[in-house]
Scaffold this motif. Structure first.
Motif, PDB file in Angstrom:
ATOM      1  N   ARG A 115       2.593   1.475   3.844  1.00  0.00           N
ATOM      2  CA  ARG A 115       1.884   0.198   3.954  1.00  0.00           C
ATOM      3  C   ARG A 115       2.854  -0.924   4.329  1.00  0.00           C
ATOM      4  NH1 ARG A 115      -0.185   0.120  -0.594  1.00  0.00           N
ATOM      5  NH2 ARG A 115      -2.381   0.599  -0.107  1.00  0.00           N
ATOM      6  N   ALA A 116       4.017  -0.966   3.675  1.00  0.00           N
ATOM      7  CA  ALA A 116       5.008  -2.008   3.980  1.00  0.00           C
ATOM      8  C   ALA A 116       5.486  -1.886   5.422  1.00  0.00           C
ATOM      9  CB  ALA A 116       6.183  -1.901   3.011  1.00  0.00           C
ATOM     10  N   LEU A 117       5.693  -0.650   5.885  1.00  0.00           N
ATOM     11  CA  LEU A 117       6.130  -0.451   7.266  1.00  0.00           C
ATOM     12  C   LEU A 117       5.044  -0.869   8.251  1.00  0.00           C
ATOM     13  CD1 LEU A 117       8.146   0.595   9.347  1.00  0.00           C
ATOM     14  CD2 LEU A 117       7.296   2.909   8.942  1.00  0.00           C
ATOM     15  N   LEU A 118       3.799  -0.515   7.967  1.00  0.00           N
ATOM     16  CA  LEU A 118       2.685  -0.906   8.835  1.00  0.00           C
ATOM     17  C   LEU A 118       2.550  -2.421   8.909  1.00  0.00           C
ATOM     18  CD1 LEU A 118      -0.338   1.524   8.215  1.00  0.00           C
ATOM     19  CD2 LEU A 118       0.791   1.018  10.392  1.00  0.00           C
ATOM     20  N   GLN A 119       2.684  -3.088   7.777  1.00  0.00           N
ATOM     21  CA  GLN A 119       2.574  -4.548   7.765  1.00  0.00           C
ATOM     22  C   GLN A 119       3.666  -5.185   8.619  1.00  0.00           C
ATOM     23  OE1 GLN A 119       2.684  -5.410   3.572  1.00  0.00           O
ATOM     24  NE2 GLN A 119       0.495  -5.021   3.283  1.00  0.00           N
ATOM     25  N   ARG A 120       4.851  -4.603   8.561  1.00  0.00           N
ATOM     26  CA  ARG A 120       5.951  -5.127   9.379  1.00  0.00           C
ATOM     27  C   ARG A 120       5.714  -4.849  10.867  1.00  0.00           C
ATOM     28  NH1 ARG A 120      12.373  -3.520   8.808  1.00  0.00           N
ATOM     29  NH2 ARG A 120      13.181  -5.203  10.126  1.00  0.00           N
ATOM     30  N   LEU A 121       5.195  -3.657  11.170  1.00  0.00           N
ATOM     31  CA  LEU A 121       4.943  -3.287  12.561  1.00  0.00           C
ATOM     32  C   LEU A 121       3.807  -4.097  13.171  1.00  0.00           C
ATOM     33  CD1 LEU A 121       5.183   0.625  12.340  1.00  0.00           C
ATOM     34  CD2 LEU A 121       6.783  -0.892  13.507  1.00  0.00           C
ATOM     35  N   ARG A 122       2.752  -4.327  12.408  1.00  0.00           N
ATOM     36  CA  ARG A 122       1.554  -4.982  12.940  1.00  0.00           C
ATOM     37  C   ARG A 122       1.567  -6.493  12.759  1.00  0.00           C
ATOM     38  NH1 ARG A 122       1.862  -0.704  15.014  1.00  0.00           N
ATOM     39  NH2 ARG A 122       0.585   1.110  14.503  1.00  0.00           N
ATOM     40  N   GLY A 123       2.492  -7.017  11.940  1.00  0.00           N
ATOM     41  CA  GLY A 123       2.563  -8.464  11.746  1.00  0.00           C
ATOM     42  C   GLY A 123       1.406  -9.026  10.958  1.00  0.00           C
ATOM     43  N   THR A 124       0.810  -8.226  10.079  1.00  0.00           N
ATOM     44  CA  THR A 124      -0.326  -8.673   9.265  1.00  0.00           C
ATOM     45  C   THR A 124      -0.378  -7.833   8.001  1.00  0.00           C
ATOM     46  OG1 THR A 124      -2.737  -8.936   9.205  1.00  0.00           O
ATOM     47  CG2 THR A 124      -1.884  -7.082  10.463  1.00  0.00           C
ATOM     48  N   THR A 125      -1.017  -8.355   6.972  1.00  0.00           N
ATOM     49  CA  THR A 125      -1.218  -7.599   5.732  1.00  0.00           C
ATOM     50  C   THR A 125      -2.505  -6.789   5.766  1.00  0.00           C
ATOM     51  OG1 THR A 125      -2.298  -9.513   4.723  1.00  0.00           O
ATOM     52  CG2 THR A 125       0.086  -9.277   4.385  1.00  0.00           C
ATOM     53  N   LYS A 126      -3.326  -6.989   6.786  1.00  0.00           N
ATOM     54  CA  LYS A 126      -4.625  -6.303   6.873  1.00  0.00           C
ATOM     55  C   LYS A 126      -4.475  -4.969   7.599  1.00  0.00           C
ATOM     56  CE  LYS A 126      -7.054 -10.749   7.007  1.00  0.00           C
ATOM     57  NZ  LYS A 126      -7.979 -11.638   7.777  1.00  0.00           N
ATOM     58  N   VAL A 127      -3.891  -4.016   6.899  1.00  0.00           N
ATOM     59  CA  VAL A 127      -3.620  -2.714   7.516  1.00  0.00           C
ATOM     60  C   VAL A 127      -4.303  -1.575   6.762  1.00  0.00           C
ATOM     61  CG1 VAL A 127      -1.400  -3.470   8.465  1.00  0.00           C
ATOM     62  CG2 VAL A 127      -1.485  -2.430   6.185  1.00  0.00           C
ATOM     63  N   GLN A 128      -5.188  -1.913   5.806  1.00  0.00           N
ATOM     64  CA  GLN A 128      -5.755  -0.879   4.948  1.00  0.00           C
ATOM     65  C   GLN A 128      -6.554   0.159   5.728  1.00  0.00           C
ATOM     66  OE1 GLN A 128      -4.913  -0.717   1.670  1.00  0.00           O
ATOM     67  NE2 GLN A 128      -5.832   1.337   1.782  1.00  0.00           N
ATOM     68  N   LYS A 129      -7.335  -0.283   6.718  1.00  0.00           N
ATOM     69  CA  LYS A 129      -8.161   0.666   7.482  1.00  0.00           C
ATOM     70  C   LYS A 129      -7.283   1.677   8.223  1.00  0.00           C
ATOM     71  CE  LYS A 129     -12.191   0.756  10.577  1.00  0.00           C
ATOM     72  NZ  LYS A 129     -11.976   2.143  10.918  1.00  0.00           N
ATOM     73  N   GLU A 130      -6.244   1.183   8.891  1.00  0.00           N
ATOM     74  CA  GLU A 130      -5.340   2.086   9.599  1.00  0.00           C
ATOM     75  C   GLU A 130      -4.598   2.979   8.622  1.00  0.00           C
ATOM     76  OE1 GLU A 130      -1.771   1.967  12.981  1.00  0.00           O
ATOM     77  OE2 GLU A 130      -2.632   0.086  12.220  1.00  0.00           O
ATOM     78  N   LEU A 131      -4.197   2.433   7.476  1.00  0.00           N
ATOM     79  CA  LEU A 131      -3.491   3.225   6.471  1.00  0.00           C
ATOM     80  C   LEU A 131      -4.377   4.344   5.935  1.00  0.00           C
ATOM     81  CD1 LEU A 131      -0.914   3.527   4.754  1.00  0.00           C
ATOM     82  CD2 LEU A 131      -1.976   2.015   3.070  1.00  0.00           C
ATOM     83  N   ASP A 132      -5.644   4.028   5.684  1.00  0.00           N
ATOM     84  CA  ASP A 132      -6.570   5.053   5.191  1.00  0.00           C
ATOM     85  C   ASP A 132      -6.709   6.201   6.187  1.00  0.00           C
ATOM     86  OD1 ASP A 132      -6.992   3.584   2.910  1.00  0.00           O
ATOM     87  OD2 ASP A 132      -8.867   2.670   3.610  1.00  0.00           O
ATOM     88  N   ASP A 133      -6.785   5.869   7.469  1.00  0.00           N
ATOM     89  CA  ASP A 133      -6.896   6.912   8.488  1.00  0.00           C
ATOM     90  C   ASP A 133      -5.636   7.770   8.542  1.00  0.00           C
ATOM     91  OD1 ASP A 133      -9.449   6.262   9.245  1.00  0.00           O
ATOM     92  OD2 ASP A 133      -8.849   4.985  10.919  1.00  0.00           O
ATOM     93  N   LEU A 134      -4.469   7.126   8.381  1.00  0.00           N
ATOM     94  CA  LEU A 134      -3.209   7.876   8.389  1.00  0.00           C
ATOM     95  C   LEU A 134      -3.118   8.812   7.191  1.00  0.00           C
ATOM     96  CD1 LEU A 134      -0.642   5.114   9.453  1.00  0.00           C
ATOM     97  CD2 LEU A 134      -1.492   6.997  10.837  1.00  0.00           C
ATOM     98  N   VAL A 135      -3.541   8.343   6.026  1.00  0.00           N
ATOM     99  CA  VAL A 135      -3.514   9.172   4.820  1.00  0.00           C
ATOM    100  C   VAL A 135      -4.453  10.366   4.972  1.00  0.00           C
ATOM    101  CG1 VAL A 135      -4.066   9.248   2.369  1.00  0.00           C
ATOM    102  CG2 VAL A 135      -2.819   7.294   3.301  1.00  0.00           C
ATOM    103  N   ALA A 136      -5.647  10.104   5.507  1.00  0.00           N
ATOM    104  CA  ALA A 136      -6.606  11.197   5.703  1.00  0.00           C
ATOM    105  C   ALA A 136      -6.061  12.231   6.684  1.00  0.00           C
ATOM    106  CB  ALA A 136      -7.938  10.635   6.205  1.00  0.00           C
ATOM    107  N   ALA A 137      -5.447  11.750   7.775  1.00  0.00           N
ATOM    108  CA  ALA A 137      -4.863  12.671   8.757  1.00  0.00           C
ATOM    109  C   ALA A 137      -3.721  13.473   8.146  1.00  0.00           C
ATOM    110  CB  ALA A 137      -4.370  11.889   9.972  1.00  0.00           C
ATOM    111  N   SER A 138      -2.945  12.825   7.279  1.00  0.00           N
ATOM    112  CA  SER A 138      -1.823  13.516   6.645  1.00  0.00           C
ATOM    113  C   SER A 138      -2.302  14.615   5.703  1.00  0.00           C
ATOM    114  CB  SER A 138      -0.967  12.514   5.874  1.00  0.00           C
ATOM    115  OG  SER A 138       0.095  13.156   5.202  1.00  0.00           O
ATOM    116  N   GLU A 139      -3.398  14.359   4.985  1.00  0.00           N
ATOM    117  CA  GLU A 139      -3.941  15.372   4.078  1.00  0.00           C
ATOM    118  C   GLU A 139      -4.367  16.617   4.850  1.00  0.00           C
ATOM    119  OE1 GLU A 139      -3.926  15.380   0.754  1.00  0.00           O
ATOM    120  OE2 GLU A 139      -2.739  13.552   0.990  1.00  0.00           O
ATOM    121  N   VAL A 140      -4.978  16.402   6.014  1.00  0.00           N
ATOM    122  CA  VAL A 140      -5.359  17.540   6.849  1.00  0.00           C
ATOM    123  C   VAL A 140      -4.109  18.249   7.358  1.00  0.00           C
ATOM    124  CG1 VAL A 140      -6.515  18.254   8.982  1.00  0.00           C
ATOM    125  CG2 VAL A 140      -7.539  16.488   7.531  1.00  0.00           C
ATOM    126  N   SER A 141      -3.102  17.455   7.733  1.00  0.00           N
ATOM    127  CA  SER A 141      -1.871  18.015   8.287  1.00  0.00           C
ATOM    128  C   SER A 141      -1.180  18.939   7.294  1.00  0.00           C
ATOM    129  CB  SER A 141      -0.925  16.885   8.693  1.00  0.00           C
ATOM    130  OG  SER A 141       0.319  17.378   9.098  1.00  0.00           O
TER     131      SER A 141
END
Length: 539
Positions: free
Chosen positions: A242-268
Motif C-alpha cells: 500500500r505504501a509503495l502504491l501510494q508513492r507510485l500513484r501520488g495518492t492515498t486512494k489506492v485501495q481498489k487497485e490494492l484489493d485487485d493485486l491481493v486477489a491476483a496474488s492469492e490465485v498466484s
C-alpha cells in the motif's frame, strides 16, 4: 521516456486513482534503459560485419568473396557465410536458454534480481568483444551477451507493465521499444564514426562500448524498488504494498487497485508450475498470443534491417560509409515512429496500430521485392537512384513496425497474462523472439542468396497472415487493469467459446461460467470497452 505523450481516456484504469509520478518515471527510465542493451547489440552486429578490417581479421573468406571477381559470385550471395551468421545469431540461442531460466528467477526472487543478473553478465560479455583476438572470443562475447539479454528482456517488460498506472501502461511499456530503437541508433552512429579510424581497429570500440549502457542498468537496478505485485506475491505484506502504491500513484486512494493485486496474488500462490499451467484451457488465449505475437514480430523481416542493413545496402551497390549512414537514416525514422506510438497507443488502442502497421509493412515489402526483381540482377550494380529508392521504402517499413508490432509485441502479452502465469508468459514471448531471431539470423543470407528478391515477397506473405490474425482474434485491451483482463476473453466472439466452459476449482461449472460472463459484461459496460470488443468481431 516521453511522459508528455501520455493521454487520458474515458474510464481509464477502471476506477483506479493516481497519476504518473516522478517516482514511476525515474524507475521506468532505469529499467527501460535495458532496451538500449538489446538495441545496441542489434545495431552493432550488423555494422561491424560490414567493416572490411573486421571481416579481413575474423572472416577472411567473406572478405575475399566481397572483394573478388564480381562475375564469379552472385550479388545476392556475397555475404553468405555460415560462420558469419553463427557469429550474429549465436547470441539468440544463449538468450533463448537464459530466458527460460529467468522465468523462475523473476518469479521467486523478483524482477529486479533478473535485471541485475542480466546487466552484470552483459558487462562481462562486452569485455570479451572489445578484446577479441580470434573467433572463439567473439563467440564467447555473443553467448554472454545473449545470457544478459535473456534475463533483462524477460524481466523489464514485466517490470514496466506492473509499475505503470493502467491508463498509461501502453505508453510506459512502449518506452522499452523506444529504448531498443535508441540503442540501435546509437550503435549505427558509433559504427559510422569508428569506420573512419585509421588502422582498422574501430570495431573494437563498437563492441566494447556495449558495457556503458549495461553498467548504467546494473548500477541503477540496485536502487530500483520492486513492483507492488511482487511485494504482495513474495510475502503478502499488504501494508508495504500500500505504501509503495501510494508513492507510485501520488495518492492515498489506492485501495481498489490494492484489493485487485491481493486477489491476483492469492490465485498466484496456488500455481506451482506456471509454464505447465499455461497449457490449461483457461489460459489458452494467453498461450496462443504469447506464441504467435512474437512469432509474427520476427517474420515481418525486421531483423533483416536490424542485423543486415549495412550488409544489404552494400549488396545493392552503396559504399561502406554510405551503407552505414543508410542504417542511421532508417533508425532515425524508427525512433520517431516509436515516439508516435507512445503518444497514441493509449488513445487509439492496440488493434488499430497493429492493423495499420501491418498494412504499411505489407506494402513496403512488396515494393522492395518488385524493385529488386526489376533492377537488381546477379551481376552488375543497381543504379544509385534505385538504391536510394529501396532505402526510402525501407524507412517506411521500419516506421510501420516501430509504431505497431515493435512496441506492442512486448506490451500485449505482458498485460493479458494474469499474475500467476505472467512471468511464464513473458518467458515464452522472449524465448520465441530469440528462437526466431536465431533462425532468421542464421538463414537470411542463405535465403537472399537462393530466393533473391522473392525473400521480400515471403516476408510480405507473413505480414498479411499476421494482420488477419489481429483482425479476427486479438481483442482490444487498452486501459483495462491487468488484474481484470480475464473478462476480455469471456466477451470476445471467439475466445469465449474456449475459456467460458472451464470452471474454477471447487466451483460448479455452470454457475461459475454464468457469473463470470455477467461480471465481464458489467465491467465492459462500466469502462466503456464494449465498442472495442465488438470491433474485434469479424464482419
Amino acid at each position: 521516456m516521453a511522459i508528455g505523450a501520455f493521454v487520458e481516456g474515458p474510464g481509464a484504469g477502471a476506477g483506479y486513482s493516481g497519476r504518473v509520478t516522478s517516482f514511476v518515471v525515474l524507475s521506468c527510465i532505469v529499467a527501460g534503459s535495458g532496451g538500449i542493451l538489446f538495441g545496441y547489440d542489434l545495431g552493432i552486429s550488423g555494422g561491424v560485419t560490414s567493416m572490411e578490417p573486421f571481416l579481413k581479421k575474423f572472416f577472411p573468406d567473406v572478405y575475399h568473396q566481397m572483394k573478388g571477381d564480381k562475375k564469379a559470385v552472385s550479388n545476392y550471395c556475397r555475404f553468405d557465410s555460415e560462420l558469419l551468421t553463427v557469429f550474429t545469431s549465436s547470441l539468440y540461442i544463449a538468450g533463448l536458454i537464459a530466458t527460460l531460466c529467468a522465468s523462475s528467477v523473476t518469479r521467486r526472487f523478483g524482477r529486479r534480481a533478473s535485471i541485475l543478473i542480466g546487466g552484470s553478465v552483459f558487462v562481462a560479455g562486452s569485455v570479451f568483444g572489445g578484446a577479441a583476438v580470434n573467433v572463439y572470443m567473439l563467440l564467447l562475447n555473443r553467448i554472454l551477451l545473449g545470457i544478459g539479454l535473456g534475463f533483462t528482456n524477460q524481466a523489464i517488460p514485466l517490470y514496466l507493465s506492473e509499475m505503470a498506472p493502467a491508463q498509461h501502461r501502453g505508453a510506459i511499456n512502449n518506452g522499452f521499444e523506444l529504448c531498443i530503437s535508441i540503442g540501435i541508433l546509437i550503435a549505427n552512429l558509433i559504427n559510422y564514426g569508428v569506420d573512419k579510424i585509421e588502422g582498422g581497429w574501430g570495431w573494437r570500440i563498437s563492441l566494447s562500448l556495449a558495457a556503458v549502457p549495461a553498467a548504467f542498468l546494473t548500477v541503477g537496478a540496485i536502487f530500483l524498488p520492486e513492483t507492488p505485485s511482487y511485494v504482495i506475491q513474495r510475502g503478502g505484506d499488504v501494508d508495504q504494498a500500500r505504501a509503495l502504491l501510494q508513492r507510485l500513484r501520488g495518492t492515498t486512494k489506492v485501495q481498489k487497485e490494492l484489493d485487485d493485486l491481493v486477489a491476483a496474488s492469492e490465485v498466484s500462490k496456488t500455481i506451482r508450475h506456471p509454464l505447465r499451467n499455461m497449457l490449461r484451457r483457461k489460459y489458452r488465449p494467453q498461450l496462443v498470443i504469447a506464441l504467435l505475437v512474437p512469432f509474427f514480430n520476427q517474420v515481418t523481416g525486421i531483423n533483416v534491417i536490424n542485423f543486415y542493413a549495412p550488409v544489404m545496402f552494400r549488396t545493392i551497390g552503396l559504399k561502406e560509409s554510405a551503407s552505414l549512414m543508410s542504417a542511421v537514416v532508417t533508425r532515425l525514422c524508427a525512433t520517431a515512429a516509436n515516439v508516435v506510438a507512445m503518444a497514441v497507443v493509449d488513445r487509439f488502442g492496440r488493434r488499430k496500430l497493429l492493423l495499420l502497421g501491418g498494412v504499411q509493412m505489407l506494402a513496403s515489402q512488396v515494393v522492395v521485392g518488385a524493385i529488386l526483381a526489376a533492377k537488381f540482377k546477379d551481376e552488375g550494380g543497381m543504379e544509385k537512384e534505385y538504391a536510394y529508392l529501396v532505402l526510402s521504402v525501407m524507412c517506411v517499413f521500419v516506421a510501420g513496425f516501430a509504431w505497431s508490432w515493435g512496441p506492442l509485441t512486448y506490451l500485449v502479452p505482458t498485460e493479458i497474462c494474469p499474475l500467476e502465469v505472467r512471468s511464464a508468459g513473458q518467458s515464452i514471448v522472449i524465448a520465441v523472439i530469440f528462437l526466431l531471431t536465431f533462425v532468421i539470423g542464421q538463414t537470411f543470407l542463405a535465403m537472399l542468396c537462393h530466393l533473391k528478391f522473392a525473400t521480400f515477397f515471403l516476408f510480405a506473405g507473413w505480414v498479411c497472415a499476421m494482420t488477419l490474425f489481429v483482425f479476427f482474434f486479438l481483442p482490444e485491451t487498452k486501459q483495462l487493469p491487468m488484474e481484470q483482463m480475464e473478462q476480455v476473453w469471456r466477451t470476445h466472439w471467439f475466445w469465449k467459446r474456449i475459456v467460458g466452459g472451464e470452471a474454477a476449482p471447487g466451483e460448479d461449472d455452470d454457475n461459475h461460467q454464468a457469473a463470470a460472463l455477467d461480471d465481464g459484461l458489467a465491467l465492459a459496460a462500466e469502462i466503456n470497452i464494449a465498442p472495442s470488443l465488438a470491433s474485434s468481431r469479424p464482419g
